[in-house]
Motif scaffolding. Structure first.
Motif, PDB file in Angstrom:
ATOM      1  N   TYR A   1       0.799  -1.222   0.000  1.00 15.57           N
ATOM      2  CA  TYR A   1       0.000   0.000   0.000  1.00 15.57           C
ATOM      3  C   TYR A   1       0.834   1.275   0.000  1.00 15.57           C
ATOM      4  O   TYR A   1       0.274   2.366   0.017  1.00 15.57           O
ATOM      5  N   VAL A   2       2.159   1.154  -0.031  1.00 21.15           N
ATOM      6  CA  VAL A   2       3.033   2.327  -0.107  1.00 21.15           C
ATOM      7  C   VAL A   2       2.959   2.863  -1.530  1.00 21.15           C
ATOM      8  O   VAL A   2       3.312   2.174  -2.496  1.00 21.15           O
ATOM      9  N   LEU A   3       2.500   4.088  -1.652  1.00 19.66           N
ATOM     10  CA  LEU A   3       2.218   4.677  -2.966  1.00 19.66           C
ATOM     11  C   LEU A   3       3.439   4.685  -3.889  1.00 19.66           C
ATOM     12  O   LEU A   3       3.318   4.423  -5.079  1.00 19.66           O
ATOM     13  N   HIS A   4       4.610   4.938  -3.360  1.00 17.12           N
ATOM     14  CA  HIS A   4       5.812   5.008  -4.206  1.00 17.12           C
ATOM     15  C   HIS A   4       6.201   3.656  -4.793  1.00 17.12           C
ATOM     16  O   HIS A   4       6.911   3.611  -5.796  1.00 17.12           O
ATOM     17  N   SER A   5       5.707   2.570  -4.193  1.00 13.44           N
ATOM     18  CA  SER A   5       6.014   1.246  -4.743  1.00 13.44           C
ATOM     19  C   SER A   5       5.189   0.952  -5.993  1.00 13.44           C
ATOM     20  O   SER A   5       5.417  -0.046  -6.668  1.00 13.44           O
ATOM     21  N   TRP A   6       4.235   1.812  -6.294  1.00 14.21           N
ATOM     22  CA  TRP A   6       3.384   1.617  -7.464  1.00 14.21           C
ATOM     23  C   TRP A   6       3.998   2.227  -8.723  1.00 14.21           C
ATOM     24  O   TRP A   6       3.420   2.152  -9.801  1.00 14.21           O
TER      25      TRP A   6
ATOM     26  N   GLY B   1       9.990   7.208 -10.815  1.00  9.28           N
ATOM     27  CA  GLY B   1      10.289   8.405 -10.031  1.00  9.28           C
ATOM     28  C   GLY B   1       9.295   9.536 -10.248  1.00  9.28           C
ATOM     29  O   GLY B   1       9.644  10.712 -10.135  1.00  9.28           O
ATOM     30  N   THR B   2       8.078   9.201 -10.540  1.00  5.81           N
ATOM     31  CA  THR B   2       7.025  10.198 -10.742  1.00  5.81           C
ATOM     32  C   THR B   2       6.790  10.945  -9.430  1.00  5.81           C
ATOM     33  O   THR B   2       6.793  10.333  -8.362  1.00  5.81           O
ATOM     34  N   PRO B   3       6.601  12.267  -9.490  1.00  7.09           N
ATOM     35  CA  PRO B   3       6.370  13.035  -8.259  1.00  7.09           C
ATOM     36  C   PRO B   3       5.139  12.533  -7.487  1.00  7.09           C
ATOM     37  O   PRO B   3       4.158  12.073  -8.077  1.00  7.09           O
ATOM     38  N   GLU B   4       5.208  12.657  -6.161  1.00  2.42           N
ATOM     39  CA  GLU B   4       4.136  12.160  -5.303  1.00  2.42           C
ATOM     40  C   GLU B   4       2.799  12.818  -5.615  1.00  2.42           C
ATOM     41  O   GLU B   4       1.758  12.167  -5.579  1.00  2.42           O
ATOM     42  N   ARG B   5       2.809  14.082  -5.946  1.00  2.00           N
ATOM     43  CA  ARG B   5       1.563  14.781  -6.272  1.00  2.00           C
ATOM     44  C   ARG B   5       0.876  14.131  -7.480  1.00  2.00           C
ATOM     45  O   ARG B   5      -0.347  13.962  -7.496  1.00  2.00           O
ATOM     46  N   THR B   6       1.666  13.761  -8.466  1.00  6.62           N
ATOM     47  CA  THR B   6       1.120  13.096  -9.653  1.00  6.62           C
ATOM     48  C   THR B   6       0.584  11.711  -9.284  1.00  6.62           C
ATOM     49  O   THR B   6      -0.497  11.314  -9.740  1.00  6.62           O
ATOM     50  N   LEU B   7       1.335  10.994  -8.449  1.00  6.12           N
ATOM     51  CA  LEU B   7       0.879   9.667  -8.023  1.00  6.12           C
ATOM     52  C   LEU B   7      -0.450   9.750  -7.275  1.00  6.12           C
ATOM     53  O   LEU B   7      -1.348   8.936  -7.498  1.00  6.12           O
ATOM     54  N   ARG B   8      -0.587  10.753  -6.422  1.00  8.54           N
ATOM     55  CA  ARG B   8      -1.840  10.930  -5.686  1.00  8.54           C
ATOM     56  C   ARG B   8      -2.993  11.284  -6.628  1.00  8.54           C
ATOM     57  O   ARG B   8      -4.116  10.811  -6.444  1.00  8.54           O
ATOM     58  N   ARG B   9      -2.712  12.096  -7.616  1.00  5.55           N
ATOM     59  CA  ARG B   9      -3.743  12.452  -8.599  1.00  5.55           C
ATOM     60  C   ARG B   9      -4.152  11.212  -9.390  1.00  5.55           C
ATOM     61  O   ARG B   9      -5.344  10.971  -9.608  1.00  5.55           O
ATOM     62  N   TRP B  10      -3.179  10.416  -9.815  1.00  2.00           N
ATOM     63  CA  TRP B  10      -3.479   9.181 -10.543  1.00  2.00           C
ATOM     64  C   TRP B  10      -4.325   8.243  -9.678  1.00  2.00           C
ATOM     65  O   TRP B  10      -5.281   7.632 -10.158  1.00  2.00           O
ATOM     66  N   ARG B  11      -3.949   8.105  -8.405  1.00  4.62           N
ATOM     67  CA  ARG B  11      -4.704   7.225  -7.510  1.00  4.62           C
ATOM     68  C   ARG B  11      -6.144   7.719  -7.361  1.00  4.62           C
ATOM     69  O   ARG B  11      -7.094   6.936  -7.434  1.00  4.62           O
TER      70      ARG B  11
END
Length: 181
Positions: free
Chosen positions: A129-134, A138-148
């Motif tokens: 469930y660690v977002l960066h493992s998805w 090296g996509t920025p965390e803000r982008t990862l949160r938006r994608w999620r």
């Protein structure tokens, strides 16, 4: 005729159909009325069906819902609510390539699985469930949160649409409980 309180009640019953078996129960189990909570929550809902009749009704309703809903909505319901792990895997495999999201395949796969199996269910290791493992890029965390958020919103929209469709189907077939005023 059996009735359901609402679409959520129906979906919960048909997605947990595997827990209903045809085995003979002990005397104390036969005395226990499983719809007691229905009477408390639903204002006296009682269908007077035997366990076998109830299982048959739920099976027929499940089959009708599966046949009627678009495949994406059915798979979203299965992924979100089914207790059958094989069905959940099939739903994940079906939904992952179809989910509308700007994310790449690895991210979508992990996001769909995390949506289907929330962390509190202890079905997957907590590191999953660690977002960066998805993401391996090296996509920025803000982008990862938006994608999620985008991916989960799409999945939630499919479930919501399925709930409305099931509600309409139950209403059309006279399977919804309505209190007489």
């Amino acid at each position: 005729m059996s009735v359901y309180r609402d679409a959520a009640h129906c979906i919960s019953r048909v997605m947990s159909i595997e827990i209903h078996d045809g085995t003979k129960k002990a005397s104390w189990q036969r005395k226990y009325k499983a719809t007691f909570d229905d009477e408390l929550l639903g204002g006296g809902l009682s269908d007077d069906l035997s366990p076998e009749e109830r299982l048959t009704q739920d099976s027929m309703t499940r089959s009708t819902i599966k046949r009627t809903l678009p495949e994406i909505q059915w798979q979203a319901l299965v992924g979100k609510y089914s207790i059958n792990q094989d069905e959940v895997r099939v739903a994940a495999a079906y939904l992952t390539p179809r989910v509308v999201s700007p994310a790449h395949q690895l991210f979508k796969t992990k996001c769909v699985m995390a949506w289907m199996i929330p962390e509190r269910r202890n079905g997957l290791p907590s590191s999953f469930y660690v977002l960066h493992s998805w993401d391996a890029d090296g996509t920025p965390e803000r982008t990862l949160r938006r994608w999620r958020a985008t991916t989960k919103a799409w999945l939630d929209d499919q479930v919501a649409a399925a709930h409305f469709a099931v509600e309409a189907l139950l209403e059309d077939r006279g399977l919804l409980f309505r209190e007489v005023a």
